[in-house]
Write a protein that holds these residues in place. Structure first.
Motif, mmCIF file in Angstrom:
data_model
loop_
_atom_site.group_PDB
_atom_site.id
_atom_site.type_symbol
_atom_site.label_atom_id
_atom_site.label_comp_id
_atom_site.label_asym_id
_atom_site.label_seq_id
_atom_site.Cartn_x
_atom_site.Cartn_y
_atom_site.Cartn_z
ATOM 1 N N ASP A 1 12.284 1.675 -11.594
ATOM 2 C CA ASP A 1 11.369 1.914 -12.365
ATOM 3 C C ASP A 1 10.006 1.746 -11.735
ATOM 4 O OD1 ASP A 1 10.037 3.075 -14.755
ATOM 5 O OD2 ASP A 1 10.517 1.240 -15.769
ATOM 6 N N THR A 2 9.210 2.654 -11.126
ATOM 7 C CA THR A 2 8.035 2.394 -10.552
ATOM 8 C C THR A 2 7.151 3.897 -10.645
ATOM 9 O OG1 THR A 2 8.405 3.334 -8.382
ATOM 10 C CG2 THR A 2 8.661 0.859 -8.921
ATOM 11 N N ASP A 3 6.122 3.900 -10.323
ATOM 12 C CA ASP A 3 5.377 5.227 -10.387
ATOM 13 C C ASP A 3 5.721 6.190 -9.509
ATOM 14 O OD1 ASP A 3 3.509 3.770 -11.657
ATOM 15 O OD2 ASP A 3 2.066 3.333 -10.102
ATOM 16 N N TYR B 1 -2.746 -3.126 0.872
ATOM 17 C CA TYR B 1 -2.853 -1.983 -0.026
ATOM 18 C C TYR B 1 -3.499 -1.007 0.743
ATOM 19 C CZ TYR B 1 -7.660 -3.207 -0.758
ATOM 20 O OH TYR B 1 -9.106 -3.375 -0.398
ATOM 21 N N SER B 2 -3.485 0.427 0.197
ATOM 22 C CA SER B 2 -4.381 1.510 0.852
ATOM 23 C C SER B 2 -5.340 2.076 0.055
ATOM 24 C CB SER B 2 -3.585 2.410 1.732
ATOM 25 O OG SER B 2 -2.732 3.149 0.743
ATOM 26 N N ARG B 3 -4.930 2.263 -1.485
ATOM 27 C CA ARG B 3 -5.934 2.813 -2.416
ATOM 28 C C ARG B 3 -6.077 2.123 -3.456
ATOM 29 N NH1 ARG B 3 -2.022 7.728 -2.733
ATOM 30 N NH2 ARG B 3 -0.942 6.126 -2.201
ATOM 31 N N SER B 4 -5.016 1.096 -3.946
ATOM 32 C CA SER B 4 -5.171 0.402 -5.297
ATOM 33 C C SER B 4 -5.672 -0.844 -5.083
ATOM 34 C CB SER B 4 -3.570 0.339 -5.527
ATOM 35 O OG SER B 4 -2.831 1.425 -5.662
ATOM 36 N N GLU B 5 -6.724 -1.005 -4.958
ATOM 37 C CA GLU B 5 -7.739 -2.230 -4.619
ATOM 38 C C GLU B 5 -7.470 -3.108 -6.006
ATOM 39 O OE1 GLU B 5 -11.437 -1.605 -3.176
ATOM 40 O OE2 GLU B 5 -11.790 -3.902 -3.016
HETATM 41 P P1 NAP Z 1 4.996 3.194 -5.684
HETATM 42 O O1 NAP Z 1 4.931 2.223 -6.905
HETATM 43 O O2 NAP Z 1 4.673 4.588 -5.479
HETATM 44 O O3 NAP Z 1 4.404 2.365 -4.643
HETATM 45 C C1 NAP Z 1 4.096 2.842 -3.313
HETATM 46 C C2 NAP Z 1 3.463 1.675 -2.577
HETATM 47 O O4 NAP Z 1 3.200 2.405 -1.290
HETATM 48 C C3 NAP Z 1 2.148 1.303 -3.169
HETATM 49 O O5 NAP Z 1 1.785 0.077 -3.129
HETATM 50 C C4 NAP Z 1 0.953 2.211 -2.056
HETATM 51 O O6 NAP Z 1 -0.303 1.435 -1.896
HETATM 52 C C5 NAP Z 1 2.044 2.078 -0.961
HETATM 53 N N1 NAP Z 1 1.304 2.977 0.312
HETATM 54 C C6 NAP Z 1 1.462 4.274 0.312
HETATM 55 N N2 NAP Z 1 0.935 4.784 1.262
HETATM 56 C C7 NAP Z 1 0.490 3.909 1.954
HETATM 57 C C8 NAP Z 1 -0.437 3.739 3.263
HETATM 58 N N3 NAP Z 1 -0.488 4.848 3.814
HETATM 59 N N4 NAP Z 1 -0.560 2.471 3.553
HETATM 60 C C9 NAP Z 1 -0.303 1.347 2.844
HETATM 61 N N5 NAP Z 1 0.245 1.444 1.851
HETATM 62 C C10 NAP Z 1 0.754 2.540 1.310
HETATM 63 O O7 NAP Z 1 6.571 3.226 -5.098
HETATM 64 P P2 NAP Z 1 7.685 2.126 -5.306
HETATM 65 O O8 NAP Z 1 8.809 2.747 -5.997
HETATM 66 O O9 NAP Z 1 7.153 0.780 -5.382
HETATM 67 O O10 NAP Z 1 8.115 2.202 -3.331
HETATM 68 C C11 NAP Z 1 8.191 1.202 -2.662
HETATM 69 C C12 NAP Z 1 9.156 1.565 -1.478
HETATM 70 O O11 NAP Z 1 10.383 1.630 -2.119
HETATM 71 C C13 NAP Z 1 8.824 2.833 -0.737
HETATM 72 O O12 NAP Z 1 8.994 2.681 0.474
HETATM 73 C C14 NAP Z 1 9.652 3.760 -1.520
HETATM 74 O O13 NAP Z 1 10.096 4.678 -0.638
HETATM 75 C C15 NAP Z 1 11.134 2.826 -1.744
HETATM 76 N N6 NAP Z 1 12.022 3.184 -2.567
HETATM 77 C C16 NAP Z 1 11.610 3.546 -3.863
HETATM 78 C C17 NAP Z 1 12.529 3.920 -4.828
HETATM 79 C C18 NAP Z 1 12.277 4.241 -6.215
HETATM 80 O O14 NAP Z 1 13.005 4.652 -6.906
HETATM 81 N N7 NAP Z 1 11.067 3.754 -6.924
HETATM 82 C C19 NAP Z 1 13.813 4.113 -4.341
HETATM 83 C C20 NAP Z 1 14.405 4.046 -3.047
HETATM 84 C C21 NAP Z 1 13.339 3.646 -2.324
HETATM 85 P P3 NAP Z 1 -1.547 2.133 -2.566
HETATM 86 O O15 NAP Z 1 -1.555 2.387 -4.001
HETATM 87 O O16 NAP Z 1 -2.516 1.075 -2.315
HETATM 88 O O17 NAP Z 1 -1.803 3.370 -1.771
#
Ligand code: NAP
Length: 249
Positions: free
Chosen positions: A190-192, A36-40
């Motif tokens: 469906d995520t943040d 993780y980076s921020r979400s401890e």
């Molecule tokens: P999310 O809920 O916003 O989560 C993003 C994750 O990335 C968090 O766990 C965050 O960790 C981590 N992160 C961000 N910056 C970081 C850094 N510098 N170092 C380490 N970790 C970091 O988004 P998600 O939807 O789960 O996305 C996961 C992946 O799926 C991403 O690559 C996104 O581009 C891809 N994706 C998502 C969707 C969608 O519709 N949701 C569609 C296509 C692709 P912290 O909170 O600890 O910083």
């Protein structure tokens, strides 16, 4: 228990898709590194949950866009578990920006986390996998990196995810026959990350999707499990689209 005895690093595993992948892998017998980076708080709660269910998890804070922090994450993994069998490059950021509205900062941040972060983690883990004579790398891209039409306006993100796909293919060539390197291209999940989408935009997406709904993080975890398991041993350099049909090619 398709990952019994395996060690998996999942980046960005505190929340969203990464969390679902780490949880699924742990339930299939893997020892999981929760980066993780921020979400401890979220990452710790996942580690606790995994331990409660009899699994093993290591919590590692690291910004994947920083080479030193990635190096330290991999060092801690090897110190604790002795090896790395699976790497899931999931950490990502989406900063909404069309080309004319984008700034250099937005460009740098988007490319640094999504693309350079993936490169750095692969660079650190690949030599270990080559020594072990086996390994699986899974990069989380996006349908928009495949020129999915409705997302093309978001220039830095599209470029970063297209880059992740290019990196995946290049690494499949460079690291074969020892390491399988594949990408998953999710549609809207469906995520943040997509919490800022308006209800109108979500309705439009559902309308355009043959399966008529937004995806769930667990559905990306299922695809990741397939690509991490022995069942995908003859697959490399591929992009598996998981989008309810919206991102079909
Ligand atoms: P999310 O809920 O916003 O989560 C993003 C994750 O990335 C968090 O766990 C965050 O960790 C981590 N992160 C961000 N910056 C970081 C850094 N510098 N170092 C380490 N970790 C970091 O988004 P998600 O939807 O789960 O996305 C996961 C992946 O799926 C991403 O690559 C996104 O581009 C891809 N994706 C998502 C969707 C969608 O519709 N949701 C569609 C296509 C692709 P912290 O909170 O600890 O910083």
């Amino acid at each position: 228990m398709r990952l019994q005895g395996k060690v998996a690093i999942v980046t960005g595993a505190g929340r969203g898709i990464g969390r679902a992948i780490a949880w699924r892998f742990a339930n299939e017998g893997a020892k999981v590194v929760i980066n993780y980076s921020r979400s401890e708080r979220e990452a710790s709660s996942l580690a606790e949950e995994i331990k409660k269910h009899g699994g093993e998890a290591l919590l590692v804070k690291a910004d994947v866009s920083k080479a030193e922090e990635v190096k330290e994450m991999v060092r801690k993994t090897v110190e604790r578990f002795g090896k790395v069998d699976i790497l899931v490059n999931n950490a990502g950021v989406l900063i909404p920006a069309g080309f004319l509205d984008s700034t250099e900062d937005m460009w740098d941040k988007t490319l640094d986390v999504n693309l350079k972060g993936t490169y750095l983690c692969c660079k650190e883990v690949a030599p270990l996998m080559l020594n072990q004579k086996r390994g699986k790398i899974i990069n989380i891209a996006s349908v928009c990196g495949l020129a999915q039409r409705t997302a093309l306006g978001n220039t830095p993100y599209v470029v970063a995810k297209a880059g992740v796909i290019g990196l995946t293919r290049s690494l499949a060539v460079n690291l074969g026959p020892t390491i399988n390197v594949n990408a998953i291209a999710p549609g809207v999940i469906d995520t943040d990350m997509v919490a800022f989408f308006t209800p109108e935009r979500k309705n439009m997406i559902v309308e355009e999707t043959p399966l008529k709904r937004i995806g769930r993080p667990e559905e990306i975890a299922s695809a990741a499990l397939f690509l991490a398991s022995d069942e995908s041993d003859y697959i490399t350099g591929e992009v598996l689209t998981v989008s309810g049909g919206r991102g079909m090619r």
